[in-house]
Design a protein around this motif. Structure first.
Motif, PDB file in Angstrom:
ATOM      1  N   VAL A  47       0.816  -1.213   0.000  1.00  0.00           N
ATOM      2  CA  VAL A  47       0.000   0.000   0.000  1.00  0.00           C
ATOM      3  C   VAL A  47       0.851   1.266   0.000  1.00  0.00           C
ATOM      4  O   VAL A  47       0.344   2.353  -0.267  1.00  0.00           O
ATOM      5  CB  VAL A  47      -1.006   0.022   1.170  1.00  0.00           C
ATOM      6  CG1 VAL A  47      -2.027  -1.090   1.014  1.00  0.00           C
ATOM      7  CG2 VAL A  47      -0.316  -0.084   2.515  1.00  0.00           C
ATOM      8  N   ARG A 102       5.007  -0.657   3.231  1.00  0.00           N
ATOM      9  CA  ARG A 102       3.843  -0.793   4.107  1.00  0.00           C
ATOM     10  C   ARG A 102       2.913  -1.749   3.383  1.00  0.00           C
ATOM     11  O   ARG A 102       2.590  -1.547   2.216  1.00  0.00           O
ATOM     12  CB  ARG A 102       3.157   0.535   4.356  1.00  0.00           C
ATOM     13  CG  ARG A 102       1.923   0.414   5.272  1.00  0.00           C
ATOM     14  CD  ARG A 102       1.325   1.754   5.644  1.00  0.00           C
ATOM     15  NE  ARG A 102       2.305   2.681   6.179  1.00  0.00           N
ATOM     16  CZ  ARG A 102       2.755   2.672   7.444  1.00  0.00           C
ATOM     17  NH1 ARG A 102       2.313   1.774   8.289  1.00  0.00           N
ATOM     18  NH2 ARG A 102       3.637   3.558   7.840  1.00  0.00           N
ATOM     19  N   ARG A 116      -0.617  -4.564   3.492  1.00  0.00           N
ATOM     20  CA  ARG A 116      -1.922  -4.849   4.119  1.00  0.00           C
ATOM     21  C   ARG A 116      -2.283  -6.300   3.833  1.00  0.00           C
ATOM     22  O   ARG A 116      -2.292  -6.740   2.680  1.00  0.00           O
ATOM     23  CB  ARG A 116      -3.002  -3.940   3.561  1.00  0.00           C
ATOM     24  CG  ARG A 116      -4.378  -4.189   4.204  1.00  0.00           C
ATOM     25  CD  ARG A 116      -5.478  -3.290   3.651  1.00  0.00           C
ATOM     26  NE  ARG A 116      -5.138  -1.896   3.794  1.00  0.00           N
ATOM     27  CZ  ARG A 116      -5.195  -0.999   2.786  1.00  0.00           C
ATOM     28  NH1 ARG A 116      -5.544  -1.372   1.585  1.00  0.00           N
ATOM     29  NH2 ARG A 116      -4.878   0.265   3.005  1.00  0.00           N
ATOM     30  N   GLU A 158      -2.187  -3.875   8.865  1.00  0.00           N
ATOM     31  CA  GLU A 158      -1.098  -3.244   8.128  1.00  0.00           C
ATOM     32  C   GLU A 158       0.178  -3.299   8.948  1.00  0.00           C
ATOM     33  O   GLU A 158       0.152  -3.208  10.171  1.00  0.00           O
ATOM     34  CB  GLU A 158      -1.415  -1.786   7.799  1.00  0.00           C
ATOM     35  CG  GLU A 158      -2.487  -1.632   6.755  1.00  0.00           C
ATOM     36  CD  GLU A 158      -2.637  -0.204   6.260  1.00  0.00           C
ATOM     37  OE1 GLU A 158      -1.812   0.671   6.616  1.00  0.00           O
ATOM     38  OE2 GLU A 158      -3.591   0.045   5.501  1.00  0.00           O
TER      39      GLU A 158
END
Length: 63
Positions: free
Chosen positions: A26, A38, A40, A46
């Motif tokens: 993401v 990052r 998810r 996350e």
């Protein structure tokens, strides 16, 4: 390793019986598509990760 936002990261299981998992990138935090990312998971969790050799990028343009 190079990835873009929207790519998937396939994380292979490290021990017998542990399943592979797929997370969505993401945000690319590193420069020029490099880790950390990052990500998810399917459950919405996350986290920030720097993938190791047990990970494979699946580019969203290839899917």
């Amino acid at each position: 390793m190079h990835a873009d936002k929207g790519d998937k990261l396939l994380v292979h299981g490290r021990i017998v019986g542990q399943h592979d998992r797929v997370v969505e990138i993401v945000e690319v935090i590193g420069e020029n598509g490099t880790p950390p990312y990052r990500v998810r998971a399917d459950d919405g969790h996350e986290s920030v990760m720097s993938p190791g050799p047990d990970c494979v990028v699946r580019h969203h343009k290839e899917m």
